[in-house]
Design a protein around this motif. Structure first.
Motif, PDB file in Angstrom:
ATOM      1  N   GLY A 129      25.704 -10.765 -12.895  1.00 42.44           N
ATOM      2  CA  GLY A 129      26.713  -9.788 -12.518  1.00 42.44           C
ATOM      3  C   GLY A 129      26.081  -8.628 -11.775  1.00 42.44           C
ATOM      4  N   THR A 130      26.883  -7.943 -10.974  1.00 43.17           N
ATOM      5  CA  THR A 130      26.364  -6.830 -10.175  1.00 43.17           C
ATOM      6  C   THR A 130      26.927  -5.488 -10.628  1.00 43.17           C
ATOM      7  OG1 THR A 130      28.130  -7.131  -8.536  1.00 43.17           O
ATOM      8  CG2 THR A 130      26.061  -8.300  -8.152  1.00 43.17           C
ATOM      9  N   ASP A 131      27.717  -5.481 -11.694  1.00 45.56           N
ATOM     10  CA  ASP A 131      28.269  -4.221 -12.183  1.00 45.56           C
ATOM     11  C   ASP A 131      27.222  -3.479 -12.998  1.00 45.56           C
ATOM     12  OD1 ASP A 131      29.137  -4.868 -15.343  1.00 45.56           O
ATOM     13  OD2 ASP A 131      28.967  -6.595 -14.015  1.00 45.56           O
ATOM     14  N   GLY A 132      27.525  -2.227 -13.346  1.00 47.43           N
ATOM     15  CA  GLY A 132      26.571  -1.380 -14.048  1.00 47.43           C
ATOM     16  C   GLY A 132      26.107  -1.932 -15.377  1.00 47.43           C
ATOM     17  N   SER A 133      27.024  -2.479 -16.162  1.00 52.78           N
ATOM     18  CA  SER A 133      26.646  -2.998 -17.481  1.00 52.78           C
ATOM     19  C   SER A 133      25.721  -4.215 -17.363  1.00 52.78           C
ATOM     20  CB  SER A 133      27.897  -3.359 -18.292  1.00 52.78           C
ATOM     21  OG  SER A 133      28.656  -4.367 -17.641  1.00 52.78           O
ATOM     22  N   SER A 134      25.964  -5.061 -16.356  1.00 54.79           N
ATOM     23  CA  SER A 134      25.104  -6.234 -16.145  1.00 54.79           C
ATOM     24  C   SER A 134      23.695  -5.811 -15.750  1.00 54.79           C
ATOM     25  CB  SER A 134      25.693  -7.145 -15.063  1.00 54.79           C
ATOM     26  OG  SER A 134      26.939  -7.675 -15.457  1.00 54.79           O
ATOM     27  N   VAL A 135      23.609  -4.800 -14.876  1.00 52.48           N
ATOM     28  CA  VAL A 135      22.301  -4.308 -14.448  1.00 52.48           C
ATOM     29  C   VAL A 135      21.559  -3.666 -15.620  1.00 52.48           C
ATOM     30  CG1 VAL A 135      21.144  -2.580 -13.016  1.00 52.48           C
ATOM     31  CG2 VAL A 135      22.899  -4.046 -12.023  1.00 52.48           C
ATOM     32  N   GLU A 136      22.266  -2.892 -16.429  1.00 51.39           N
ATOM     33  CA  GLU A 136      21.618  -2.266 -17.577  1.00 51.39           C
ATOM     34  C   GLU A 136      21.150  -3.324 -18.579  1.00 51.39           C
ATOM     35  OE1 GLU A 136      23.205   1.179 -19.438  1.00 51.39           O
ATOM     36  OE2 GLU A 136      24.164   1.925 -17.608  1.00 51.39           O
ATOM     37  N   SER A 137      21.904  -4.385 -18.712  1.00 51.57           N
ATOM     38  CA  SER A 137      21.495  -5.480 -19.600  1.00 51.57           C
ATOM     39  C   SER A 137      20.211  -6.128 -19.088  1.00 51.57           C
ATOM     40  CB  SER A 137      22.617  -6.519 -19.691  1.00 51.57           C
ATOM     41  OG  SER A 137      22.222  -7.627 -20.476  1.00 51.57           O
ATOM     42  N   PHE A 138      20.112  -6.286 -17.760  1.00 54.17           N
ATOM     43  CA  PHE A 138      18.894  -6.860 -17.180  1.00 54.17           C
ATOM     44  C   PHE A 138      17.713  -5.914 -17.389  1.00 54.17           C
ATOM     45  CE2 PHE A 138      15.845  -7.865 -13.861  1.00 54.17           C
ATOM     46  CZ  PHE A 138      15.822  -9.254 -13.891  1.00 54.17           C
ATOM     47  N   LEU A 139      17.942  -4.616 -17.218  1.00 48.04           N
ATOM     48  CA  LEU A 139      16.872  -3.641 -17.424  1.00 48.04           C
ATOM     49  C   LEU A 139      16.381  -3.652 -18.875  1.00 48.04           C
ATOM     50  CD1 LEU A 139      18.246  -0.615 -15.344  1.00 48.04           C
ATOM     51  CD2 LEU A 139      16.329  -2.110 -14.764  1.00 48.04           C
ATOM     52  N   GLU A 140      17.288  -3.891 -19.800  1.00 49.57           N
ATOM     53  CA  GLU A 140      16.906  -4.003 -21.215  1.00 49.57           C
ATOM     54  C   GLU A 140      15.964  -5.184 -21.406  1.00 49.57           C
ATOM     55  OE1 GLU A 140      16.521  -2.919 -24.982  1.00 49.57           O
ATOM     56  OE2 GLU A 140      18.047  -1.881 -23.792  1.00 49.57           O
ATOM     57  N   GLN A 141      16.243  -6.291 -20.703  1.00 57.93           N
ATOM     58  CA  GLN A 141      15.362  -7.451 -20.784  1.00 57.93           C
ATOM     59  C   GLN A 141      13.990  -7.146 -20.188  1.00 57.93           C
ATOM     60  OE1 GLN A 141      18.247 -10.400 -18.914  1.00 57.93           O
ATOM     61  NE2 GLN A 141      17.324 -11.671 -20.486  1.00 57.93           N
ATOM     62  N   VAL A 142      13.962  -6.346 -19.122  1.00 59.03           N
ATOM     63  CA  VAL A 142      12.691  -5.984 -18.490  1.00 59.03           C
ATOM     64  C   VAL A 142      11.816  -5.202 -19.473  1.00 59.03           C
ATOM     65  CG1 VAL A 142      11.648  -4.546 -16.682  1.00 59.03           C
ATOM     66  CG2 VAL A 142      13.580  -6.035 -16.134  1.00 59.03           C
ATOM     67  N   ILE A 143      12.429  -4.305 -20.256  1.00 59.78           N
ATOM     68  CA  ILE A 143      11.683  -3.530 -21.244  1.00 59.78           C
ATOM     69  C   ILE A 143      11.012  -4.451 -22.260  1.00 59.78           C
ATOM     70  CG2 ILE A 143      11.917  -1.945 -23.197  1.00 59.78           C
ATOM     71  CD1 ILE A 143      13.982  -0.406 -21.670  1.00 59.78           C
ATOM     72  N   ASN A 144      11.716  -5.488 -22.676  1.00 59.57           N
ATOM     73  CA  ASN A 144      11.218  -6.379 -23.723  1.00 59.57           C
ATOM     74  C   ASN A 144      10.428  -7.571 -23.194  1.00 59.57           C
ATOM     75  OD1 ASN A 144      12.515  -4.873 -25.811  1.00 59.57           O
ATOM     76  ND2 ASN A 144      14.469  -5.817 -25.240  1.00 59.57           N
ATOM     77  N   ALA A 145      10.289  -7.674 -21.878  1.00 58.87           N
ATOM     78  CA  ALA A 145       9.605  -8.829 -21.284  1.00 58.87           C
ATOM     79  C   ALA A 145       8.094  -8.758 -21.533  1.00 58.87           C
ATOM     80  CB  ALA A 145       9.887  -8.894 -19.789  1.00 58.87           C
ATOM     81  N   LYS A 146       7.479  -9.933 -21.561  1.00 59.26           N
ATOM     82  CA  LYS A 146       6.020 -10.020 -21.720  1.00 59.26           C
ATOM     83  C   LYS A 146       5.379 -10.295 -20.366  1.00 59.26           C
ATOM     84  CE  LYS A 146       6.404 -14.960 -22.839  1.00 59.26           C
ATOM     85  NZ  LYS A 146       6.166 -16.019 -23.842  1.00 59.26           N
ATOM     86  N   GLU A 147       4.139  -9.871 -20.217  1.00 59.61           N
ATOM     87  CA  GLU A 147       3.408 -10.143 -18.977  1.00 59.61           C
ATOM     88  C   GLU A 147       2.727 -11.503 -19.076  1.00 59.61           C
ATOM     89  OE1 GLU A 147       0.952  -7.231 -17.151  1.00 59.61           O
ATOM     90  OE2 GLU A 147       2.132  -5.540 -17.924  1.00 59.61           O
ATOM     91  N   MET A 148       2.736 -12.216 -17.960  1.00 67.22           N
ATOM     92  CA  MET A 148       2.111 -13.533 -17.911  1.00 67.22           C
ATOM     93  C   MET A 148       1.420 -13.710 -16.562  1.00 67.22           C
ATOM     94  SD  MET A 148       3.947 -17.304 -18.203  1.00 67.22           S
ATOM     95  CE  MET A 148       4.193 -17.195 -19.965  1.00 67.22           C
ATOM     96  N   LYS A 149       0.170 -14.129 -16.598  1.00 68.47           N
ATOM     97  CA  LYS A 149      -0.543 -14.395 -15.352  1.00 68.47           C
ATOM     98  C   LYS A 149      -0.229 -15.814 -14.880  1.00 68.47           C
ATOM     99  CE  LYS A 149      -4.454 -11.243 -15.812  1.00 68.47           C
ATOM    100  NZ  LYS A 149      -4.039 -10.442 -14.648  1.00 68.47           N
TER     101      LYS A 149
END
Length: 440
Positions: free
Chosen positions: A160-180
């Motif tokens: 989704g491209t609405d504000g809530s969808s973007v904020e949900s994606f940003l929440e996932q970015v916070i919890n994401a792990k780094e992988m080489k």
């Protein structure tokens, strides 16, 4: 200043002040958080291909610019990632004594929204900077295949491209792990014909991920046109790339017909039929077999080169376990095959690339079955294709979603394509990602 003050505490975690992005915005320093404030916990740069996903790319840009500093959100149709990143990192170097800016540099993450070709373009730009601490990258699926996002758990459906969808994606970015993951370099050399030859090599229409080598580069050779680039997911050669080329050509001619992901996938399937990919042996001569097009050699970790015979119509040199919409052509070899053929599971950071062959599209459908896989040909850390004069005038190639039609030699010229390991890059992955690290 009013906008920053009105942001929620959640969005402030991602906000980058303008003066950190460019010296042109230093006058705005007093109007934004500065070195006297706490730096954002997850500063991000957002790159979006506004033409990806029909109108979704443009809508996503608007949403990100509404939620964050509009100057930290970039439209790749307006400005290329290499220029943006070079400018920002030059400014960060200038601000190396600014503790606030330094903390942003150390915590920086990147979000790229687009198709696989767009993601590879951004990955190449980060890799070329040779940064000491390169920022990890999260990918938003806005393309047709979305193999890169799917490999790291970001899904394969347009979000989704609405504000809530973007904020949900940003929440996932916070919890994401780094992988080489491994970075693969592709080097293409086209030997020029003799002076008395009437034939000339047709110039290659460059992709985002390929550029011509300059005389100052160590790969430069006289009397050759040399191109260099990189890929992170796959390089394919043959009928599969031909269908992709037909799809991209049709989309360039009629972009208004390709604004829906489901329609795009349906069109891709129809082109597989009309291009003869389902009945390749009937519609295409044997000169289209990989073995007839090129001499293929692979190099193992000990540095030994061996010939590889490939009778199939299409091969995929695969780095990630995601191809053709999230399918895994290599699969997981059972212990017996691992022991007798020295095959390993497809780790994304082991310095090996998996080479898989397909006879036709029917053969490809086996990937839809449990434990289905293509013909496992080899694992290698270098692959070389040498094309000489043959019955075919061109070959179709594809790299991370970008296909092209490569002219083949007509006289005594040669076209050489070599794939080699070229370091690693940092990705952001969710806990549900399908990619596996050998160090996990």
């Amino acid at each position: 200043m009013d906008k920053y003050k009105k942001l929620s505490d959640f969005l402030k975690k991602f906000y980058i002040p303008s003066y950190v992005l460019s010296p042109d915005h230093e006058a705005e320093l007093v109007a934004e958080p500065s070195s006297s404030s706490s730096p954002p916990e997850n500063p991000i740069l957002v790159f979006v291909n506004s033409k990806s996903g029909g109108q979704l790319g443009a809508e996503l840009i608007l949403t990100y610019r509404t939620l964050l500093n509009e100057k930290q959100v970039f439209d790749l149709e307006v400005e290329t990632p290499d220029k943006v990143l070079q400018r920002i990192y030059n400014n960060l170097e200038r601000l190396k004594d600014d503790g606030f800016a330094c903390k942003i540099r150390d915590k920086l993450k990147i979000i790229v929204a687009g198709g696989d070709g767009t993601a590879a373009w951004l990955l190449g730009a980060v890799s070329d900077l040779n940064l000491f601490n390169p920022p990890p990258i999260a990918t938003v699926p806005l393309g047709t295949g979305n193999n890169l996002p799917f490999a790291f758990g970001w899904g394969k459906k347009n979000p989704g491209t609405d504000g809530s969808s973007v904020e949900s994606f940003l929440e996932q970015v916070i919890n994401a792990k780094e992988m080489k993951i491994d970075n693969w370099q592709i080097l293409m050399r086209m030997k020029a014909p003799k002076k008395d030859s009437s034939n000339t090599i047709v110039p290659l229409k460059l992709l985002h991920s390929l550029h011509q080598v300059l005389p100052s580069d160590q790969e430069y050779m006289e009397d050759c046109k040399t191109f260099r680039g990189g890929f992170w997911n796959y390089f394919s050669l043959g009928m599969d790339a031909q269908v992709s080329y037909a799809f991209h050509s049709e989309r360039k001619l009629h972009p208004e017909k390709f604004k829906n992901q489901l329609v795009n996938q349906s069109t891709y399937l129809k082109l597989s039929c009309t291009q003869g990919w389902f009945f390749a042996s009937l519609f295409h001569p044997s000169s289209q077999n990989i073995a007839q097009l090129a001499k293929v050699q692979i190099c193992n970790k000990s540095g030994q080169w061996n010939d590889l015979n490939i009778p199939q119509r299409s091969i995929v040199c695969l780095n990630l376990p995601s191809f053709s919409g999230g399918l895994n052509p290599w699969g997981t070899p059972n212990p017996k095959k691992q022991r007798h053929r020295s095959l390993t599971p497809p780790f994304v950071d082991d310095g090996l690339i998996e080479i898989v062959g397909f006879r036709n599209a029917w053969h490809g459908l086996v990937l839809l079955t449990p434990n289905g896989h293509g013909t496992r040909l080899a694992q290698a850390n270098r692959v070389r294709f040498e094309f000489k004069k043959s019955a075919a005038k061109h070959a179709y190639m594809r790299m991370d979603g970008e296909p092209w039609k490569q002219p083949l030699p007509l006289d005594d010229e040669t076209v050489m394509v070599e794939i080699s390991h070229h370091g690693q890059v940092n990705m952001l992955a969710t806990n549900s990602c399908s990619s596996k690290s050998m160090h996990a």
